[in-house]
Design an enzyme around this catalytic site. Structure first.
Site, PDB file in Angstrom:
ATOM      1  N   ASP A  66     -44.245   9.655 -53.650  1.00 62.17           N
ATOM      2  CA  ASP A  66     -43.049   9.050 -53.066  1.00 62.17           C
ATOM      3  C   ASP A  66     -41.910   9.146 -54.068  1.00 62.17           C
ATOM      4  O   ASP A  66     -41.775   8.316 -54.960  1.00 62.17           O
ATOM      5  CB  ASP A  66     -43.330   7.597 -52.696  1.00 62.17           C
ATOM      6  N   ASP A  75     -36.236  12.071 -50.789  1.00 59.94           N
ATOM      7  CA  ASP A  75     -37.281  11.083 -50.525  1.00 59.94           C
ATOM      8  C   ASP A  75     -38.462  11.730 -49.819  1.00 59.94           C
ATOM      9  O   ASP A  75     -38.427  11.974 -48.611  1.00 59.94           O
ATOM     10  CB  ASP A  75     -36.717   9.947 -49.679  1.00 59.94           C
TER      11      ASP A  75
END
Length: 380
Positions: free
Chosen positions: A288, A77
């Site tokens: 992201d 992430d």
């Protein structure tokens, strides 16, 4: 009849946030929650090591944690900093059914709880989405919320990451989650001081996600040098002073200088100023890898939607929205025809760099605030 959405992700990404360690890793890509991975790392500092990851609406890598190491499945992430693993406990949401990859602290000789009297356990520390606190056992308790509403909470701990026998084992701070809405852990990769790369002093990292339409679903996640980097084109990421106060600006994110969007040969009439973060943070375009969808600020999304309606409007579902955000949906039976009519979509950046969302790609989301870029297409 199944409905299709448009979504975007990046094929090859290369980041250089700090300096020191260098290794590289292979990854595998699956549309199911199969969780198998192997690890092979180079012993030479300047070469590269590879981890395998797997894909199930996320990029998943298996990381060896503890003494002796336990292989933990973690979502890569780039949009968050705190790494955490699933420790023995409960999963809050009954709908999370796939087998959870639990870490057993009692099997590790290097596991250590973070006590309440440490600096990082002070309630005003800004690295957590909610203030840290002391639990009844005097261990530091954390709660971490994400923009999509998911959460993880438990204790802050230190534990060793061992990549191979020939590389230094590193003891890092992470979360030991005993309650969460996830069935895997999280490998926080942004530039925050508590992220995995910041603590491990990783000089650069990159990942390449395979095209899901092909037969080879193996991807690559590199820590350190990427042997293909000479073939890439680059853009300079935007940085912001830590002193800049802004309610929505994420200073730890990987922010790109987006310039425009074109569909086919038609460059959409969108002012580049739309993609520049304003004083509130709106307009920030960030990478992201933990998000399923690509979001555009309203001004850009409306132009994209206008062009989509012009090209394939009669084929869209009337009055239908997916998850209250995606309003450009169509029946799966017409997906191929929709793709042919729309053709390629390109996100444009400086230095002539463009990110391709091919006709087999899936697209986007209206947002309001900032843009997020996610995907599995090429950068050229």
């Amino acid at each position: 009849m199944p409905l299709s959405l448009l979504f975007l992700s990046l094929f090859c990404l290369l980041f250089s946030p700090s300096n020191s360690l260098s290794l590289s890793l292979p990854l595998t890509y699956h549309s199911v929650s199969s969780q198998e991975a192997s690890l092979s790392l180079s012993s030479k500092t300047k070469s590269h090591g590879k981890f395998p990851f797997q894909y199930s609406n996320a990029l998943v890598v298996s990381v060896p944690i503890g003494s002796p190491p336990q292989q933990m499945d973690m979502v890569v992430d780039t949009g968050s900093q705190l790494s955490w693993i699933q420790c023995h406990g409960k999963v809050r949401r009954k709908s999370v059914k796939p087998m959870i990859n639990w870490f057993d602290p009692y099997l590790s000789s290097s596991f250590s709880f973070l006590p309440c009297n440490t600096t990082l356990c002070r309630p005003r520390i800004p690295d957590f989405t909610l203030p840290t606190s002391c639990d009844p056992t005097r261990h530091c308790h954390y709660s971490y919320f994400y923009a999509d509403g998911t959460l993880a909470e438990g204790n802050l701990v230190t534990e060793k990451f061992t990549f191979s026998n020939s590389l230094t084992t590193r003891s890092l701070l992470l979360g030991c989650a005993t309650a969460s809405t996830q069935n895997r852990g999280m490998l926080g990769m942004n530039t925050g001081r508590l992220s995995f790369i910041s603590q491990a002093k990783i000089s650069k990292f990159s990942y390449c996600v395979p095209d899901r339409t092909g037969s080879d679903l193996t991807g690559l996640f590199y820590l350190g040098d990427n042997p293909n980097s000479a073939k890439f084109k680059y853009v300079n990421m935007l940085t912001f002073p830590k002193s800049r106060l802004s309610p929505n600006l994420d200073k730890s994110a990987y922010t790109l200088p987006m310039k425009g969007i074109r569909i086919g040969n038609n460059k959409l009439n969108i002012s580049p100023a739309v993609f520049k973060p304003d004083p509130s943070g709106a307009g920030q375009t960030m990478i992201d890898s933990g998000s399923d969808l690509t979001y555009l600020v309203d001004e850009a999304y409306s132009k994209v939607r206008e062009e989509m309606v012009r090209l394939v409007g009669p084929m869209m579902k009337k009055g239908y929205e997916y998850a209250a955000v995606a309003d450009m949906c169509f029946d799966g039976a017409v997906a191929a025809a929709v793709g042919r009519r729309i053709g390629d979509m390109w996100f444009q950046f400086e230095n002539g760099v463009e990110i391709l969302v091919g006709e087999r790609g899936r697209v986007i989301d209206g947002s309001g605030g900032r843009g997020e870029v996610r995907g599995d297409r090429t950068v050229r």
